[in-house]
Scaffold this motif. Structure first.
Motif, PDB file in Angstrom:
ATOM      1  N   ASN A 133      25.885 -51.074 -13.135  1.00 16.33           N
ATOM      2  CA  ASN A 133      24.637 -51.005 -13.908  1.00 16.33           C
ATOM      3  C   ASN A 133      24.742 -49.794 -14.819  1.00 16.33           C
ATOM      4  O   ASN A 133      24.214 -48.723 -14.553  1.00 16.33           O
ATOM      5  CB  ASN A 133      23.421 -50.909 -12.994  1.00 16.33           C
ATOM      6  N   ALA A 134      25.493 -49.984 -15.880  1.00 14.63           N
ATOM      7  CA  ALA A 134      25.764 -48.931 -16.854  1.00 14.63           C
ATOM      8  C   ALA A 134      25.943 -49.618 -18.201  1.00 14.63           C
ATOM      9  O   ALA A 134      25.500 -50.752 -18.391  1.00 14.63           O
ATOM     10  CB  ALA A 134      26.994 -48.137 -16.429  1.00 14.63           C
ATOM     11  N   ALA A 135      26.569 -48.940 -19.150  1.00 10.61           N
ATOM     12  CA  ALA A 135      26.694 -49.459 -20.509  1.00 10.61           C
ATOM     13  C   ALA A 135      28.106 -49.979 -20.765  1.00 10.61           C
ATOM     14  O   ALA A 135      29.024 -49.760 -19.963  1.00 10.61           O
ATOM     15  CB  ALA A 135      26.332 -48.350 -21.504  1.00 10.61           C
ATOM     16  N   PRO A 136      28.327 -50.675 -21.893  1.00 13.73           N
ATOM     17  CA  PRO A 136      29.660 -51.215 -22.175  1.00 13.73           C
ATOM     18  C   PRO A 136      30.800 -50.198 -22.138  1.00 13.73           C
ATOM     19  O   PRO A 136      31.884 -50.544 -21.647  1.00 13.73           O
ATOM     20  CB  PRO A 136      29.481 -51.824 -23.575  1.00 13.73           C
ATOM     21  N   PRO A 137      30.628 -48.957 -22.600  1.00 12.72           N
ATOM     22  CA  PRO A 137      31.756 -48.015 -22.487  1.00 12.72           C
ATOM     23  C   PRO A 137      32.196 -47.777 -21.044  1.00 12.72           C
ATOM     24  O   PRO A 137      33.389 -47.608 -20.769  1.00 12.72           O
ATOM     25  CB  PRO A 137      31.201 -46.726 -23.118  1.00 12.72           C
ATOM     26  N   GLN A 138      31.251 -47.757 -20.110  1.00  9.33           N
ATOM     27  CA  GLN A 138      31.597 -47.572 -18.699  1.00  9.33           C
ATOM     28  C   GLN A 138      32.287 -48.818 -18.135  1.00  9.33           C
ATOM     29  O   GLN A 138      33.229 -48.708 -17.354  1.00  9.33           O
ATOM     30  CB  GLN A 138      30.350 -47.235 -17.884  1.00  9.33           C
ATOM     31  N   LEU A 139      31.839 -50.001 -18.560  1.00 12.90           N
ATOM     32  CA  LEU A 139      32.525 -51.220 -18.126  1.00 12.90           C
ATOM     33  C   LEU A 139      33.967 -51.213 -18.629  1.00 12.90           C
ATOM     34  O   LEU A 139      34.897 -51.570 -17.885  1.00 12.90           O
ATOM     35  CB  LEU A 139      31.787 -52.460 -18.648  1.00 12.90           C
ATOM     36  N   ALA A 140      34.158 -50.810 -19.863  1.00 11.37           N
ATOM     37  CA  ALA A 140      35.512 -50.760 -20.425  1.00 11.37           C
ATOM     38  C   ALA A 140      36.395 -49.816 -19.616  1.00 11.37           C
ATOM     39  O   ALA A 140      37.555 -50.131 -19.302  1.00 11.37           O
ATOM     40  CB  ALA A 140      35.459 -50.312 -21.879  1.00 11.37           C
ATOM     41  N   SER A 141      35.854 -48.670 -19.254  1.00 15.74           N
ATOM     42  CA  SER A 141      36.624 -47.698 -18.482  1.00 15.74           C
ATOM     43  C   SER A 141      36.975 -48.238 -17.107  1.00 15.74           C
ATOM     44  O   SER A 141      38.124 -48.140 -16.659  1.00 15.74           O
ATOM     45  CB  SER A 141      35.840 -46.387 -18.360  1.00 15.74           C
ATOM     46  N   VAL A 142      35.993 -48.818 -16.418  1.00 14.85           N
ATOM     47  CA  VAL A 142      36.219 -49.349 -15.074  1.00 14.85           C
ATOM     48  C   VAL A 142      37.253 -50.474 -15.104  1.00 14.85           C
ATOM     49  O   VAL A 142      38.167 -50.539 -14.265  1.00 14.85           O
ATOM     50  CB  VAL A 142      34.902 -49.837 -14.445  1.00 14.85           C
ATOM     51  N   ALA A 143      37.143 -51.359 -16.077  1.00 15.52           N
ATOM     52  CA  ALA A 143      38.081 -52.485 -16.162  1.00 15.52           C
ATOM     53  C   ALA A 143      39.505 -51.985 -16.420  1.00 15.52           C
ATOM     54  O   ALA A 143      40.457 -52.397 -15.739  1.00 15.52           O
ATOM     55  CB  ALA A 143      37.644 -53.441 -17.263  1.00 15.52           C
ATOM     56  N   GLY A 144      39.656 -51.095 -17.369  1.00 16.78           N
ATOM     57  CA  GLY A 144      40.991 -50.607 -17.692  1.00 16.78           C
ATOM     58  C   GLY A 144      41.606 -49.782 -16.584  1.00 16.78           C
ATOM     59  O   GLY A 144      42.787 -49.952 -16.238  1.00 16.78           O
ATOM     60  N   LEU A 145      40.813 -48.892 -15.985  1.00 20.77           N
ATOM     61  CA  LEU A 145      41.332 -48.015 -14.939  1.00 20.77           C
ATOM     62  C   LEU A 145      41.628 -48.766 -13.647  1.00 20.77           C
ATOM     63  O   LEU A 145      42.622 -48.471 -12.961  1.00 20.77           O
ATOM     64  CB  LEU A 145      40.335 -46.890 -14.667  1.00 20.77           C
ATOM     65  N   SER A 146      40.789 -49.717 -13.298  1.00 18.50           N
ATOM     66  CA  SER A 146      41.051 -50.482 -12.076  1.00 18.50           C
ATOM     67  C   SER A 146      42.338 -51.278 -12.209  1.00 18.50           C
ATOM     68  O   SER A 146      43.117 -51.407 -11.252  1.00 18.50           O
ATOM     69  CB  SER A 146      39.868 -51.408 -11.751  1.00 18.50           C
ATOM     70  N   GLU A 147      42.595 -51.781 -13.403  1.00 22.23           N
ATOM     71  CA  GLU A 147      43.849 -52.496 -13.648  1.00 22.23           C
ATOM     72  C   GLU A 147      45.034 -51.541 -13.512  1.00 22.23           C
ATOM     73  O   GLU A 147      46.035 -51.858 -12.863  1.00 22.23           O
ATOM     74  CB  GLU A 147      43.813 -53.121 -15.043  1.00 22.23           C
ATOM     75  N   ALA A 148      44.887 -50.377 -14.101  1.00 22.65           N
ATOM     76  CA  ALA A 148      45.982 -49.403 -14.074  1.00 22.65           C
ATOM     77  C   ALA A 148      46.252 -48.879 -12.672  1.00 22.65           C
ATOM     78  O   ALA A 148      47.401 -48.574 -12.313  1.00 22.65           O
ATOM     79  CB  ALA A 148      45.654 -48.234 -15.007  1.00 22.65           C
ATOM     80  N   GLN A 149      45.203 -48.783 -11.844  1.00 23.33           N
ATOM     81  CA  GLN A 149      45.351 -48.229 -10.504  1.00 23.33           C
ATOM     82  C   GLN A 149      45.611 -49.306  -9.441  1.00 23.33           C
ATOM     83  O   GLN A 149      45.677 -48.992  -8.259  1.00 23.33           O
ATOM     84  CB  GLN A 149      44.086 -47.433 -10.139  1.00 23.33           C
ATOM     85  N   GLY A 150      45.752 -50.542  -9.872  1.00 23.00           N
ATOM     86  CA  GLY A 150      46.042 -51.611  -8.921  1.00 23.00           C
ATOM     87  C   GLY A 150      44.848 -52.030  -8.085  1.00 23.00           C
ATOM     88  O   GLY A 150      45.019 -52.631  -7.018  1.00 23.00           O
ATOM     89  N   LEU A 151      43.635 -51.753  -8.553  1.00 22.86           N
ATOM     90  CA  LEU A 151      42.428 -52.158  -7.837  1.00 22.86           C
ATOM     91  C   LEU A 151      41.989 -53.512  -8.384  1.00 22.86           C
ATOM     92  O   LEU A 151      41.097 -53.625  -9.227  1.00 22.86           O
ATOM     93  CB  LEU A 151      41.333 -51.109  -8.009  1.00 22.86           C
ATOM     94  N   SER A 166      26.604 -40.131 -20.390  1.00 17.20           N
ATOM     95  CA  SER A 166      27.560 -39.468 -21.280  1.00 17.20           C
ATOM     96  C   SER A 166      28.993 -39.563 -20.781  1.00 17.20           C
ATOM     97  O   SER A 166      29.941 -39.312 -21.535  1.00 17.20           O
ATOM     98  CB  SER A 166      27.185 -37.993 -21.449  1.00 17.20           C
ATOM     99  N   ILE A 167      29.185 -39.937 -19.513  1.00 16.97           N
ATOM    100  CA  ILE A 167      30.526 -40.023 -18.926  1.00 16.97           C
ATOM    101  C   ILE A 167      31.125 -41.395 -19.235  1.00 16.97           C
ATOM    102  O   ILE A 167      30.603 -42.424 -18.801  1.00 16.97           O
ATOM    103  CB  ILE A 167      30.475 -39.804 -17.402  1.00 16.97           C
ATOM    104  N   THR A 168      32.206 -41.400 -19.981  1.00 13.54           N
ATOM    105  CA  THR A 168      32.859 -42.665 -20.321  1.00 13.54           C
ATOM    106  C   THR A 168      34.272 -42.770 -19.755  1.00 13.54           C
ATOM    107  O   THR A 168      34.887 -43.832 -19.848  1.00 13.54           O
ATOM    108  CB  THR A 168      32.919 -42.852 -21.851  1.00 13.54           C
ATOM    109  N   ASP A 169      34.778 -41.691 -19.172  1.00 19.63           N
ATOM    110  CA  ASP A 169      36.073 -41.720 -18.481  1.00 19.63           C
ATOM    111  C   ASP A 169      35.790 -41.665 -16.984  1.00 19.63           C
ATOM    112  O   ASP A 169      35.417 -40.630 -16.440  1.00 19.63           O
ATOM    113  CB  ASP A 169      36.930 -40.539 -18.907  1.00 19.63           C
ATOM    114  N   LEU A 170      35.956 -42.799 -16.312  1.00 19.96           N
ATOM    115  CA  LEU A 170      35.602 -42.904 -14.904  1.00 19.96           C
ATOM    116  C   LEU A 170      36.840 -42.883 -14.007  1.00 19.96           C
ATOM    117  O   LEU A 170      36.871 -43.533 -12.963  1.00 19.96           O
ATOM    118  CB  LEU A 170      34.782 -44.176 -14.655  1.00 19.96           C
ATOM    119  N   THR A 171      37.834 -42.125 -14.399  1.00 15.40           N
ATOM    120  CA  THR A 171      39.075 -42.061 -13.627  1.00 15.40           C
ATOM    121  C   THR A 171      38.810 -41.643 -12.184  1.00 15.40           C
ATOM    122  O   THR A 171      39.287 -42.286 -11.228  1.00 15.40           O
ATOM    123  CB  THR A 171      40.056 -41.066 -14.276  1.00 15.40           C
TER     124      THR A 171
END
Length: 403
Positions: free
Chosen positions: A230-248, A208-213
């Protein structure tokens, strides 16, 4: 080795193996003219989109095979039921279908497949399960169409090491769902890490967690060199966007179930194309492999509005696996649950002509493959994935599977 692509050789064996005159009237799901296969699917639940795509691949395969004369001289009829990803509903529907189908062409979902496991085993009914869970592979009735999740992650880490993107002494992150999707993957990744002096920072999350900040920030703080998912597409979307934003700026490796081509229509498309790899047992819809070419041709002729994807190839591939098993069963004996059971529990290796990794079902309970296909998101190709490396097995996976 049995080829699962429909070919002149395979079709030529149909008349020889379809000895109808001696058909056992007690063979459930088999008449002189028809073979009935069950589709226990999720058409209203959380996996509606991939299930529709898989079902399309199945329909494309059997429509073509029926037009060419069918399997064992009989037309194949698909009987579809929707469990909505509800294990109790799956049990009720299986109770109905078990009286009328030879086998299950597809059983969608780990919890739903596990729910019907006991009844399948009691009646010696084979079912191809849409999961790569080792828990499902332990059942003599459930056919896993590729490499188990644990071995998949072992290969994924080995691949990054060989590419020079992770090295001894590094840390990697693993974001995963609890259960037989994420936990076997964590076991494999941890094993591969120990073998290569790489620490795994594991982060379990609820679906249910889709914001992985917070989770991405913690992995950044720990200095990981890659993130496995090993999660679903919403979690991949969050990880990709947040890692970009955080410089990871590190590679992200997702298991096949964690990716959807629809993500390429969002604002993280460029990040996905630059840093994400997808690993699994099925090739890309746009691949050059003979099976993928055949799928694209059938899809174009069908006029279907279901989005083309890797999952359509998967549906086609598992249909061809069942077809090959039935052809072998009716060549060896009368087609029945018993003869089909013997095929899947005997010497049965399958060359999928590139639709999947090579599959070997000769040792029940063991991963049918040790290889993965490595793919990269690409908005410019049909289906949104491009093959980077096919049938890859790293140096660690054999030791993992032999433990």
């Amino acid at each position: 080795m049995v080829s699962i692509l429909v070919s002149a050789t395979l079709l030529g064996t149909t008349a020889a193996c379809a000895t109808k005159s001696g058909t056992d009237d007690a063979a459930v799901g088999v008449t002189d003219d028809v073979i009935r296969l069950g589709l226990l699917s999720d058409l209203t639940g959380p996996f509606k989109a991939p299930a529709e795509q898989q079902n399309l691949g199945i329909q494309l395969y059997w429509d073509q095979k029926n037009a060419d004369g069918g399997a064992c001289g009989r037309q194949v009829e698909l009987v579809t039921r929707d469990h909505g990803y509800d294990p109790q509903r799956a049990i009720a529907l299986a109770g109905e279908l078990n009286d009328s189908v030879l086998a299950y062409q597809i059983s969608v979902g780990s919890p739903t497949s596990m729910a019907i496991r006991a009844e399948l085993e009691e009646n010696e009914i084979m079912a191809i399960a849409m999961s790569w869970s080792p828990d499902l592979g332990e059942s003599p009735s459930l056919v896993v169409p590729g490499t188990y999740f644990g071995a998949e992650m072992v290969d994924a880490l080995d691949y990054l090491i060989e590419e020079g993107r992770v090295a001894a002494g590094d840390k990697v992150g693993h974001i995963y769902f609890q259960g037989d999707f994420g936990e076997p993957a964590l076991e494999g990744l941890t094993y591969a890490g120990e073998q290569n002096d790489i620490a795994v920072e594991a982060v379990q999350i609820d679906p249910s967690i889709t914001d992985l900040t917070a989770q991405v920030a913690e992995l950044r703080k720990k200095g990981v060199s890659a993130i496995f998912l090993n999660a679903a597409p919403p979690q991949l979307a969050s990880v990709a966007g947040l890692s970009e934003a955080q410089g990871l700026d590190v590679p992200i490796v997702a298991s096949m179930g964690g990716y959807a081509p629809q993500l390429l229509d969002t604002n993280i498309a460029a990040t996905l194309e630059e840093r994400v790899l997808v690993v699994g047992s099925v090739t890309a819809y746009g691949a050059d492999e003979p099976a993928a070419v055949a799928v694209r041709d059938l899809y174009a002729k069908s006029g279907s509005k279901v989005p083309p994807s890797q999952m359509v190839v998967l549906g086609y591939a598992i249909s061809a696996v069942m077809d090959a098993a039935m052809e072998k069963a009716c060549a060896d004996s009368e087609l029945s649950r018993d003869s089909l059971w013997k095929v899947f529990h005997g010497d049965f290796q399958i060359d999928t002509q590139g639709a999947t990794v090579p599959l070997d079902y000769s040792t029940p309970g063991v991963s049918p493959s040790s290889q993965v296909i490595v793919l990269r998101p690409d908005k410019s190709v049909p289906g949104g994935l491009e093959v980077v490396e096919k049938d890859y097995a790293g140096p660690t996976v054999a030791k993992f599977l032999d433990r």
